[in-house]
Design an enzyme around this catalytic site. Structure first.
Site, mmCIF file in Angstrom:
data_model
loop_
_atom_site.group_PDB
_atom_site.id
_atom_site.type_symbol
_atom_site.label_atom_id
_atom_site.label_comp_id
_atom_site.label_asym_id
_atom_site.label_seq_id
_atom_site.Cartn_x
_atom_site.Cartn_y
_atom_site.Cartn_z
ATOM 1 N N CYS A 241 -4.492 -2.915 -0.714
ATOM 2 C CA CYS A 241 -3.174 -2.791 -1.333
ATOM 3 C C CYS A 241 -2.371 -1.685 -0.669
ATOM 4 O O CYS A 241 -2.590 -0.499 -0.940
ATOM 5 C CB CYS A 241 -3.322 -2.531 -2.832
ATOM 6 S SG CYS A 241 -1.742 -2.416 -3.707
ATOM 7 N N CYS B 259 -0.259 0.425 -3.025
ATOM 8 C CA CYS B 259 -1.053 1.309 -3.879
ATOM 9 C C CYS B 259 -1.527 2.548 -3.126
ATOM 10 O O CYS B 259 -1.516 3.658 -3.670
ATOM 11 C CB CYS B 259 -2.290 0.567 -4.406
ATOM 12 S SG CYS B 259 -1.959 -0.963 -5.290
ATOM 13 N N ASP B 260 -1.964 2.363 -1.880
ATOM 14 C CA ASP B 260 -2.708 3.421 -1.189
ATOM 15 C C ASP B 260 -2.036 3.983 0.053
ATOM 16 O O ASP B 260 -2.550 4.926 0.652
ATOM 17 C CB ASP B 260 -4.096 2.883 -0.795
ATOM 18 C CG ASP B 260 -4.911 2.470 -1.998
ATOM 19 O OD1 ASP B 260 -4.722 3.076 -3.067
ATOM 20 O OD2 ASP B 260 -5.731 1.540 -1.887
#
Length: 314
Positions: free
Chosen positions: A137, A140-141
């Site tokens: 992701c 997300c990261d």
């Protein structure tokens, strides 16, 4: 067969399932949540710090967020069972589901929030360094890889979008793809190629992910034409080769799209079968975010409530 007929069964957990359970429980329906046996809470239980979920200015660990949601659902009267649904009969007015543990449950309505699974490379090091440099992701990261050299694997629109997005943080992005051509749309490929931070390594696959105590340190690349191997230093690898929605237990009872995602009616969560609703990543093949899944879980609960109310009146 358990002869009790529940008002609602929620199949799956995660942000969508637990949010649906919270809303249904507060409305007095006492939903039964069949949360899964191995990873109840969905993909966030395998995530470290979540910084983009509203309400947590310092961030929150993924497992803690899911635990809080589960406790909130149970606080209002939801019942949570840790098992997997392996079979379902959804076409009758009273729905029934069978779990891997041999339990049989009935309900007037069903909300499906089984999510999807990231497709894996299935190479050495992928599992070992999950959450320590291996990610699925980018949104997300990506923030955790400021000024780092990273690798993106894939050749579709998601891979191109991830590579382009990650250049906001990384010093450089190397996009690795197994073929010369791409599945991605021309506009996405052109955008990636125009980004000076993105390098392309084609006709190549990742053969192994290597690292140390701090996480990923390099990947071994294999040329698909010659079989030759090279090593590339990297601090992270983002795998963007698609998702597989968890819908096999449906056995064709609901309308699915060409990729296997459950089709819902317009902006609602109503599926092709009355009394069956779907939310989260089992429906959403675009956004795949915890907050959007939670919002859809809310809508599924409200749609289910409306359906149950209509059934009571009729």
């Amino acid at each position: 067969m358990n002869e009790q007929v529940h008002d609602v069964i929620v199949i799956g957990s995660g942000p969508a399932g637990y949010t649906a359970a919270i809303y249904l429980a507060r409305a007095g329906y006492q939903p039964l949540v069949i949360a899964g046996a191995i990873t109840p809470g969905g993909q966030l239980v395998n995530t470290t710090e979540v910084e983009n979920y509203p309400g947590f200015p310092e961030g929150i660990m993924g497992p803690d967020l899911m635990e809080n949601m589960r406790e909130q659902a149970e606080h209002f009267g939801a019942q949570v069972e840790y098992d997997d649904v392996i079979e379902a009969d959804l076409t009758n007015k009273i729905k029934s589901v069978t779990t891997d543990g041999g339990e049989h449950y009935k309900a007037r309505a069903v909300v499906i929030t089984t999510g999807s699974q990231y497709r894996k490379l299935e190479v050495p090091g992928e599992r070992e360094y999950g959450g320590r440099g291996v990610s699925y992701c980018a949104t997300c990261d990506g923030f955790f890889f400021k000024d780092k050299q990273i690798v993106v694997v894939g050749g579709g629109d998601s891979a191109m979008a991830d590579a382009d997005f990650l250049t906001r943080y990384a010093s450089s992005v190397t996009l690795v793809h197994r073929r010369e051509g791409f599945r991605a749309s021309k506009i996405m490929v052109d955008r990636a190629k125009a980004n000076k931070k993105i390098n392309f390594v084609l006709n190549t696959v990742v053969d192994e992910i290597k690292g140390g105590p701090q996480g990923v340190e390099s990947v071994t690349l294999k040329d698909t034409n010659t079989g030759g191997k090279t090593s590339l230093e990297t601090s992270g690898i983002f795998i963007a080769i698609g998702h597989t929605p968890e819908t096999t237990f449906l056995n064709g009872q609901l309308q699915l799209d060409e990729e296997g995602y459950i089709v819902v009616e317009g902006a609602s969560t109503r599926t092709s079968v009355p009394g069956v609703f779907a939310a989260g990543d089992v429906v959403d093949n675009v956004y795949r975010q915890a907050i959007s899944a939670a919002g859809m879980g809310c809508r599924a609960a409200l749609d289910a409530q409306s359906y149950l109310t209509d059934q009571e009146v009729s």
